[in-house]
Design an enzyme around this catalytic site. Structure first.
Site, PDB file in Angstrom:
ATOM      1  N   GLY A   8       0.799  -1.229   0.000  1.00 35.42           N
ATOM      2  CA  GLY A   8       0.000   0.000   0.000  1.00 35.42           C
ATOM      3  C   GLY A   8       0.823   1.266   0.000  1.00 35.42           C
ATOM      4  O   GLY A   8       0.538   2.213   0.740  1.00 35.42           O
ATOM      5  N   GLY A  11      -0.704   4.883  -0.156  1.00 32.80           N
ATOM      6  CA  GLY A  11      -1.465   5.427   0.968  1.00 32.80           C
ATOM      7  C   GLY A  11      -0.659   6.435   1.761  1.00 32.80           C
ATOM      8  O   GLY A  11       0.554   6.585   1.571  1.00 32.80           O
ATOM      9  N   TYR A  12      -1.321   7.104   2.679  1.00 29.77           N
ATOM     10  CA  TYR A  12      -0.675   8.183   3.436  1.00 29.77           C
ATOM     11  C   TYR A  12       0.475   7.662   4.296  1.00 29.77           C
ATOM     12  O   TYR A  12       1.608   8.147   4.204  1.00 29.77           O
ATOM     13  CB  TYR A  12      -1.732   8.881   4.285  1.00 29.77           C
ATOM     14  CG  TYR A  12      -1.231  10.133   4.984  1.00 29.77           C
ATOM     15  CD1 TYR A  12      -0.558  11.126   4.283  1.00 29.77           C
ATOM     16  CD2 TYR A  12      -1.452  10.319   6.343  1.00 29.77           C
ATOM     17  CE1 TYR A  12      -0.105  12.275   4.918  1.00 29.77           C
ATOM     18  CE2 TYR A  12      -1.019  11.469   6.984  1.00 29.77           C
ATOM     19  CZ  TYR A  12      -0.334  12.437   6.277  1.00 29.77           C
ATOM     20  OH  TYR A  12       0.112  13.576   6.909  1.00 29.77           O
ATOM     21  N   ILE A  13       0.209   6.667   5.125  1.00 29.20           N
ATOM     22  CA  ILE A  13       1.268   6.107   5.964  1.00 29.20           C
ATOM     23  C   ILE A  13       2.276   5.351   5.111  1.00 29.20           C
ATOM     24  O   ILE A  13       3.499   5.467   5.299  1.00 29.20           O
ATOM     25  CB  ILE A  13       0.685   5.193   7.057  1.00 29.20           C
ATOM     26  CG1 ILE A  13      -0.159   6.001   8.041  1.00 29.20           C
ATOM     27  CG2 ILE A  13       1.802   4.460   7.811  1.00 29.20           C
ATOM     28  CD1 ILE A  13      -0.873   5.156   9.088  1.00 29.20           C
ATOM     29  N   LEU A  61      -5.316  -6.954  -1.879  1.00 27.92           N
ATOM     30  CA  LEU A  61      -5.621  -7.708  -0.660  1.00 27.92           C
ATOM     31  C   LEU A  61      -6.710  -8.753  -0.879  1.00 27.92           C
ATOM     32  O   LEU A  61      -6.814  -9.716  -0.116  1.00 27.92           O
ATOM     33  CB  LEU A  61      -6.061  -6.760   0.456  1.00 27.92           C
ATOM     34  CG  LEU A  61      -5.011  -5.792   0.997  1.00 27.92           C
ATOM     35  CD1 LEU A  61      -5.645  -4.881   2.039  1.00 27.92           C
ATOM     36  CD2 LEU A  61      -3.845  -6.550   1.614  1.00 27.92           C
ATOM     37  N   ALA A  81      -1.033  -1.670   3.953  1.00 34.94           N
ATOM     38  CA  ALA A  81      -2.280  -1.621   3.180  1.00 34.94           C
ATOM     39  C   ALA A  81      -3.450  -2.187   3.972  1.00 34.94           C
ATOM     40  O   ALA A  81      -3.328  -3.196   4.660  1.00 34.94           O
ATOM     41  CB  ALA A  81      -2.115  -2.406   1.878  1.00 34.94           C
ATOM     42  N   LYS A 157     -10.064  -3.722  12.017  1.00 37.11           N
ATOM     43  CA  LYS A 157      -8.673  -3.623  12.458  1.00 37.11           C
ATOM     44  C   LYS A 157      -8.394  -4.593  13.614  1.00 37.11           C
ATOM     45  O   LYS A 157      -7.326  -5.206  13.687  1.00 37.11           O
ATOM     46  CB  LYS A 157      -8.350  -2.195  12.894  1.00 37.11           C
ATOM     47  CG  LYS A 157      -8.478  -1.151  11.793  1.00 37.11           C
ATOM     48  CD  LYS A 157      -7.589  -1.433  10.603  1.00 37.11           C
ATOM     49  CE  LYS A 157      -6.139  -1.096  10.827  1.00 37.11           C
ATOM     50  NZ  LYS A 157      -5.331  -1.127   9.581  1.00 37.11           N
ATOM     51  N   VAL A 183      -2.713   6.256  16.423  1.00 32.75           N
ATOM     52  CA  VAL A 183      -3.951   6.981  16.723  1.00 32.75           C
ATOM     53  C   VAL A 183      -4.268   7.844  15.492  1.00 32.75           C
ATOM     54  O   VAL A 183      -3.916   7.483  14.387  1.00 32.75           O
ATOM     55  CB  VAL A 183      -3.778   7.804  18.013  1.00 32.75           C
ATOM     56  CG1 VAL A 183      -3.684   6.880  19.228  1.00 32.75           C
ATOM     57  CG2 VAL A 183      -2.529   8.689  17.958  1.00 32.75           C
ATOM     58  N   VAL A 185      -3.750  10.122  12.594  1.00 34.79           N
ATOM     59  CA  VAL A 185      -2.483  10.444  11.936  1.00 34.79           C
ATOM     60  C   VAL A 185      -2.581  11.780  11.211  1.00 34.79           C
ATOM     61  O   VAL A 185      -3.431  11.979  10.343  1.00 34.79           O
ATOM     62  CB  VAL A 185      -2.081   9.330  10.953  1.00 34.79           C
ATOM     63  CG1 VAL A 185      -0.742   9.667  10.287  1.00 34.79           C
ATOM     64  CG2 VAL A 185      -1.989   7.991  11.675  1.00 34.79           C
TER      65      VAL A 185
END
Length: 338
Positions: A8, A11-13, A61, A81, A157, A183, A185
């Site tokens: 992933g 994605g942001y992270i 996924l 991801a 999650k 937590v 982000v």
């Protein structure tokens, strides 16, 4: 230096994990669901100052295809991801099944390819939901109660992380696992595609939030989340452990609004100055899908502590006030068309 897969990466992270790994000199590859995303991903990483070789591969996924090739030859995998929350799903399995099955696909491929360690990006959603109100901060010893009617994203999650630990215990065959539980982000954006937590600040700056909602949670800088992933990837002390990623104590939405007004002056002129009563927010949530996602959190304080990450891995996150300001400045700098 190691060969590392980040799932992933668009994605942001994930994108910030790629940047941190490249900066540290690792050989990096990443997956996207569709290779049509590759040009946008590379532009995003260039915005963040990417320096180094990056291989981009296709893997989803929801399918076994591509995962063996993605992990083959890797020392480590950062499994970032996961299905993202944009609206309330028609059925919770729309989030739960791909999250849980995706984790297991990546773990099986990693085990079969001889990967040394997987770092799983979980979430505070797997820790702090479904509990009675409490004053003490949540820790890694806590797990969300999936039988307490918690929202689909948090349930997904929780079940995905549980499945990961169960797999390691029963089928891991020596594969190591560590989990990072961020937590909310925040932090600099690399494109107009960013996390839901940043969407709150964007809407506050744009005047789309007439009053602050009454709930509190922890926040953390995306760059510090990436740093914690790298520490969990290589430190022997991280094996078999979960690490909450939070900077300082939780903030109420009104606290964020005050930071923005105090530090940005006229640029934060549309940020709300008052707090919305919970009963009004609940009523509005019946017709506003975005607000409906937040209704279960109203009046609650989801505070947690990252003492373990600091003590065990030497992690030192930025002050969250600094992150809030840098987040806002980054959002304000985005092109108007974005």
């Amino acid at each position: 230096m190691a060969e590392v897969l980040v799932t992933g990466g668009s994605g942001y992270i994930g994108s910030w994990c790629v940047l941190e790994l490249l900066a540290a000199g690792h050989s990096v590859r990443t997956t996207v669901r569709d290779l049509a995303k590759e040009p946008g991903l590379r532009a995003q990483l260039a915005q963040g100052g990417a320096d180094g070789e990056l291989k981009v591969l296709a893997a989803d996924l929801k399918s076994d295809l591509g995962w063996r090739e993605a992990v083959d030859g890797c020392d480590y995998v950062l499994h970032v991801a996961s299905p993202t929350l944009t609206s309330v799903p028609r059925h919770e399995d729309e989030m739960i099944v791909p999250a849980r099955d995706g984790v297991l696909r990546v773990l099986r491929a990693a085990r079969d390819s001889g990967v040394r360690r997987v770092v799983l990006t979980s979430a505070i959603g797997a820790v702090a939901y479904g509990h009675p109100d409490r004053e003490q901060p949540f820790t890694e010893a806590d797990w969300s109660d999936v039988d307490a009617g918690i929202p689909p994203y948090q349930k997904s999650k929780t079940l995905a992380e549980r499945a990961a630990w169960d797999f390691i215990a029963t089928e891991g065959n020596g594969l190591e696992l560590a989990a990072v539980n961020p937590v909310g982000v925040l932090g600099p954006v690399l494109s107009a595609d960013y996390s839901p937590s940043l969407g709150l600040i964007r809407r506050m700056l744009d005047g789309e939030v007439p009053a602050s909602l009454k709930f509190a949670c922890g926040y953390v800088d995306v760059r510090d989340v990436a740093d914690l992933h790298l520490r969990a990837m290589t430190d022997p002390a991280a094996v078999g452990e979960r690490f909450i990623a939070q900077s300082g104590s939780s903030l109420w939405v009104r606290d964020i609004a005050k930071i923005l007004r105090d530090r940005l002056g006229e640029r934060a002129g549309k940020v709300p100055t008052r707090e919305l009563p919970n009963w009004v927010a609940r009523a509005m949530g019946r017709v506003n899908p975005q607000l409906r996602l937040i209704v279960p959190q109203l009046g609650k304080n989801f505070d947690a502590t990252s003492e373990k990450a600091r003590r065990v891995l030497g992690w030192r996150p930025r002050p969250i006030e600094q992150t809030v300001v840098e987040t806002a400045e980054s959002l304000l700098a985005l092109p108007a068309a974005a």
